[in-house]
Design an enzyme around this catalytic site. Structure first.
Site, mmCIF file in Angstrom:
data_model
loop_
_atom_site.group_PDB
_atom_site.id
_atom_site.type_symbol
_atom_site.label_atom_id
_atom_site.label_comp_id
_atom_site.label_asym_id
_atom_site.label_seq_id
_atom_site.Cartn_x
_atom_site.Cartn_y
_atom_site.Cartn_z
ATOM 1 N N TRP A 195 14.505 -1.052 0.689
ATOM 2 C CA TRP A 195 15.749 0.146 0.521
ATOM 3 C C TRP A 195 15.730 1.488 0.261
ATOM 4 C CZ3 TRP A 195 17.415 0.164 -4.068
ATOM 5 C CH2 TRP A 195 17.476 -1.154 -5.195
ATOM 6 N N ASN A 196 14.608 1.270 -1.456
ATOM 7 C CA ASN A 196 14.618 2.001 -2.421
ATOM 8 C C ASN A 196 14.605 3.637 -1.601
ATOM 9 O OD1 ASN A 196 12.753 1.327 -2.663
ATOM 10 N ND2 ASN A 196 11.847 2.194 -4.572
ATOM 11 N N LYS A 252 9.990 -3.721 10.314
ATOM 12 C CA LYS A 252 11.501 -5.085 10.143
ATOM 13 C C LYS A 252 11.584 -4.440 8.557
ATOM 14 C CE LYS A 252 12.932 -7.434 6.990
ATOM 15 N NZ LYS A 252 14.350 -7.210 6.545
ATOM 16 N N PRO A 253 12.828 -3.001 8.958
ATOM 17 C CA PRO A 253 13.181 -2.035 7.081
ATOM 18 C C PRO A 253 14.118 -3.190 6.458
ATOM 19 C CG PRO A 253 14.594 -2.154 9.450
ATOM 20 C CD PRO A 253 13.601 -2.685 9.694
ATOM 21 N N GLU A 266 16.432 -5.245 5.286
ATOM 22 C CA GLU A 266 18.893 -4.930 5.869
ATOM 23 C C GLU A 266 19.521 -4.058 5.368
ATOM 24 O OE1 GLU A 266 16.158 -7.157 4.168
ATOM 25 O OE2 GLU A 266 17.445 -9.096 2.962
ATOM 26 N N GLY A 269 7.669 -4.456 -0.858
ATOM 27 C CA GLY A 269 9.228 -4.669 -1.731
ATOM 28 C C GLY A 269 7.855 -5.518 -2.908
ATOM 29 N N SER A 270 9.353 -6.942 -3.291
ATOM 30 C CA SER A 270 9.139 -6.944 -4.350
ATOM 31 C C SER A 270 7.944 -8.267 -4.629
ATOM 32 C CB SER A 270 10.314 -8.400 -3.858
ATOM 33 O OG SER A 270 10.253 -9.032 -2.967
ATOM 34 N N GLU A 315 1.744 -3.580 -1.195
ATOM 35 C CA GLU A 315 2.312 -3.293 -2.462
ATOM 36 C C GLU A 315 3.397 -3.641 -2.752
ATOM 37 O OE1 GLU A 315 1.098 0.152 -2.820
ATOM 38 O OE2 GLU A 315 -0.243 -0.130 -1.822
ATOM 39 N N LEU A 316 4.350 -3.846 -4.268
ATOM 40 C CA LEU A 316 4.879 -4.608 -5.277
ATOM 41 C C LEU A 316 5.471 -3.619 -6.604
ATOM 42 C CD1 LEU A 316 2.276 -7.732 -4.965
ATOM 43 C CD2 LEU A 316 4.405 -7.070 -3.192
ATOM 44 N N CYS A 363 9.542 2.610 -7.643
ATOM 45 C CA CYS A 363 8.488 1.047 -8.252
ATOM 46 C C CYS A 363 7.972 1.835 -9.228
ATOM 47 C CB CYS A 363 6.911 0.565 -7.018
ATOM 48 S SG CYS A 363 7.010 1.953 -5.903
HETATM 49 P P1 NAD Z 1 12.072 -7.412 -1.131
HETATM 50 O O1 NAD Z 1 10.974 -8.073 -1.680
HETATM 51 O O2 NAD Z 1 13.404 -7.885 -1.514
HETATM 52 O O3 NAD Z 1 12.186 -6.919 0.513
HETATM 53 C C1 NAD Z 1 11.532 -5.818 1.147
HETATM 54 C C2 NAD Z 1 11.409 -6.557 2.605
HETATM 55 O O4 NAD Z 1 11.164 -7.637 2.635
HETATM 56 C C3 NAD Z 1 12.936 -6.848 3.307
HETATM 57 O O5 NAD Z 1 12.936 -5.794 4.467
HETATM 58 C C4 NAD Z 1 12.865 -8.028 3.207
HETATM 59 O O6 NAD Z 1 14.090 -8.069 4.339
HETATM 60 C C5 NAD Z 1 11.839 -8.616 3.208
HETATM 61 N N1 NAD Z 1 11.488 -9.990 2.951
HETATM 62 C C6 NAD Z 1 11.894 -10.570 1.749
HETATM 63 N N2 NAD Z 1 10.866 -11.806 1.403
HETATM 64 C C7 NAD Z 1 10.751 -11.982 2.789
HETATM 65 C C8 NAD Z 1 9.703 -12.889 2.997
HETATM 66 N N3 NAD Z 1 9.580 -13.992 2.069
HETATM 67 N N4 NAD Z 1 8.993 -12.618 4.182
HETATM 68 C C9 NAD Z 1 8.488 -11.740 5.347
HETATM 69 N N5 NAD Z 1 9.440 -10.193 4.942
HETATM 70 C C10 NAD Z 1 10.321 -11.114 3.636
HETATM 71 O O7 NAD Z 1 12.089 -5.999 -2.461
HETATM 72 P P2 NAD Z 1 13.368 -4.713 -2.369
HETATM 73 O O8 NAD Z 1 14.243 -5.477 -2.758
HETATM 74 O O9 NAD Z 1 13.915 -4.591 -0.845
HETATM 75 O O10 NAD Z 1 12.400 -4.013 -2.766
HETATM 76 C C11 NAD Z 1 12.331 -4.022 -3.824
HETATM 77 C C12 NAD Z 1 10.677 -4.340 -4.330
HETATM 78 O O11 NAD Z 1 10.509 -3.435 -3.625
HETATM 79 C C13 NAD Z 1 10.890 -3.791 -5.322
HETATM 80 O O12 NAD Z 1 9.761 -4.833 -6.500
HETATM 81 C C14 NAD Z 1 9.727 -2.534 -5.685
HETATM 82 O O13 NAD Z 1 9.135 -1.899 -7.627
HETATM 83 C C15 NAD Z 1 9.129 -2.495 -4.681
HETATM 84 N N6 NAD Z 1 8.873 -1.481 -4.073
HETATM 85 C C16 NAD Z 1 7.040 -1.510 -4.260
HETATM 86 C C17 NAD Z 1 6.730 -0.139 -3.824
HETATM 87 C C18 NAD Z 1 5.248 0.411 -4.314
HETATM 88 O O14 NAD Z 1 4.918 1.220 -3.418
HETATM 89 N N7 NAD Z 1 4.134 -0.738 -5.336
HETATM 90 C C19 NAD Z 1 7.593 0.989 -3.796
HETATM 91 C C20 NAD Z 1 8.407 0.819 -3.103
HETATM 92 C C21 NAD Z 1 9.291 -0.232 -3.259
#
Ligand code: NAD
Length: 453
Positions: free
Chosen positions: A132-133, A156-157, A159, A206-207, A228-229, A262
């Site tokens: 979401w960021n 899947k963006p 939520e 994501g995370s 990309e975490l 991130c």
């Molecule tokens: P998140 O991991 O909670 O969620 C990201 C996405 O994954 C959401 O769409 C979520 O619904 C989905 N998701 C969650 N668990 C899943 C699973 N087990 N299987 C499949 N899909 C799943 O992350 P967030 O809170 O939305 O975003 C913040 C995180 O993203 C931070 O850790 C940040 O550092 C990271 N991030 C990294 C980069 C990069 O380029 N490295 C860029 C932006 C954000």
């Protein structure tokens, strides 16, 4: 989960809108439709795909004010940044597509006896799962290379930001055959179902925790993944640095997007000799920041995305204070989802604020007595996304930079590279990477076709 997903303004708590949640049972059918659409899309040349997608850039620019406003209301970042995110993706699309066309065109290799062509074919269906960021640019950086490589995509963006993703996909779909791009809505459950469906590539941002889970799931069928975490980016301030520039960078890069980036600076290692002056500059610059709703004129620091994220950040500040950290600025004052930008000194790596991703407007400053100690401290993390080194002697700064275990290191600047560079995390900040020639090629299956000369 409910049948509808509500999107809330993190600044006010008001509902911005809602979308229908995609039933889990529907996901295999959606992926099957993607496969059907992919066949013809994958047979086009990369130039034909580029020509189809190109006008989308102008659409995005034309709609950037409207879409950027939705982005800001849904995510909270200052309005110029919300609009800027849409404009940036749209205005840069021509260059992005040209770079992709070149990376994904056949490459000729030969020796004395053999002539080979490296050709870049689609995998099939790509699942793009995004956070979401940066709710518009994160889908963009997954969809453009995936589509250009001839894949169909199911997005899947997050939520937490479904509306802006919907707008993005609506505009893009106008330029593509039916079902080449589809969007599904939901939370982790829909994400898991998509990973488990008949997809061949998963492009995830994501995370770290979700990335680990996706890698384990994808491993069962050896599906390709690009992850990309998260990060815990360090900034090293050497004793010959331009302190004003270093402090300006520290404050800008720690608090941009309320620290929900991130590659935010989350840890600072400053050499003793200049620490007093540097800390004073950081304090002054932090105190001048304006916190407020993204729609308010001049607001620089918006809210946390939601109460859960706010509580996570406040808990790290409180724990650090209890363990002996000193508050240089902020310190945990909050109203609603807004947190005053916080600078902590006297921190150690035993504190979560220096070892776990914060993803909020908080930075810790630790004093070090040598370049060696700074390098050791900066590398003491499971993460390795970005890093920065500020120093006057560029050779010395470069020696320090080269020893940091980050994917991207900036000297007297942020971590982003020249255009054409990959966006890449080392250690547990990434698995595979995107952008740049090699990054683009990760969205395609490379095949080597050879004959005798
Ligand atoms: P998140 O991991 O909670 O969620 C990201 C996405 O994954 C959401 O769409 C979520 O619904 C989905 N998701 C969650 N668990 C899943 C699973 N087990 N299987 C499949 N899909 C799943 O992350 P967030 O809170 O939305 O975003 C913040 C995180 O993203 C931070 O850790 C940040 O550092 C990271 N991030 C990294 C980069 C990069 O380029 N490295 C860029 C932006 C954000």
């Amino acid at each position: 989960m409910n049948t509808e997903l509500q999107s809330f303004d993190p600044a006010t708590g008001e509902e911005v809108g809602r979308v229908a949640v995609t039933p889990i049972a529907e996901i295999p059918n959606i992926v099957a439709r993607a496969h059907a659409a992919q066949r013809a899309w994958g047979e086009l040349t990369v130039e034909e795909r580029r020509d189809a997608i190109l006008p989308f850039g102008a659409d995005l620019v034309a709609e950037s004010e409207r879409i950027g406003t939705i982005l800001t209301r849904e995510m909270g970042k200052p309005l110029p940044q919300g609009i800027g995110e849409a404009k940036y993706c749209g205005a840069g699309l021509g260059d992005t597509l040209n770079e992709l066309t070149s990376a994904l065109s056949a490459e000729r290799l030969e020796d004395e006896k053999v002539l080979s062509h490296l050709v870049f074919d689609p995998f099939g269906v790509c699942a793009a799962i995004t956070p979401w960021n940066f709710p518009l640019s994160m889908p963009h950086w997954a969809l453009m290379p995936a589509l250009m490589a001839g894949n169909a995509v199911v997005l899947k963006p997050s939520e937490k930001t479904p509306l802006v993703a919907d707008e993005y996909v609506k505009l893009l779909k106008k330029h593509l055959p039916t079902d080449v791009v589809q969007i599904i809505h939901g939370d982790e459950a829909q994400g898991r179902a998509l990973v488990g469906a008949d997809v061949q590539l998963i492009a995830f941002t994501g995370s770290r925790a979700a990335g680990q889970n996706i890698l384990a799931e994808a491993g069962k069928d050896l599906k390709r993944v690009i992850l990309e975490l998260g990060g815990k980016d360090p900034l090293i301030v050497l004793d010959d640095a331009d302190l004003d520039a270093a402090a300006e960078f520290a404050v800008t890069n720690s608090f941009r997007n309320a620290g929900q980036v991130c590659v935010s600076t989350e840890r600072i290692y400053v050499e003793e000799k200049v620490a007093n002056r540097f800390e004073e500059l950081v304090r002054e610059k932090t105190a001048a920041l304006k916190v407020g709703p993204g729609t308010e004129e001049g607001a620089q620091i918006g809210p946390m995305i939601d109460a859960g994220q706010r509580d996570h950040v406040l808990a790290q500040i409180d724990a650090a204070k209890s363990a002996g950290a000193t508050v240089l600025a902020g310190g945990g004052a909050s109203t609603g989802n807004f947190i005053q930008p916080t600078v902590l000194t006297g921190v150690t790596h035993d504190m979560a604020v220096m070892s776990e991703e914060t993803f909020g407007p908080v930075v810790g400053i630790q004093r070090v007595s040598s370049d060696e100690e700074a390098i050791t401290a900066a590398n003491d993390s499971p993460y390795g996304l970005g890093a920065s080194v500020f120093g006057g002697d560029l050779d010395r700064a470069e020696r320090v930079a080269r020893r940091l275990t980050a994917g991207m290191v900036g000297i007297n600047k942020g971590c982003g590279g020249a255009s054409g560079s990959p966006w890449v995390g080392a250690r547990q900040s990434g698995y595979g990477y995107h952008s740049g020639r090699e990054g683009h090629r990760q969205f395609a299956q490379v095949r080597v076709v050879s004959r005798m000369k």
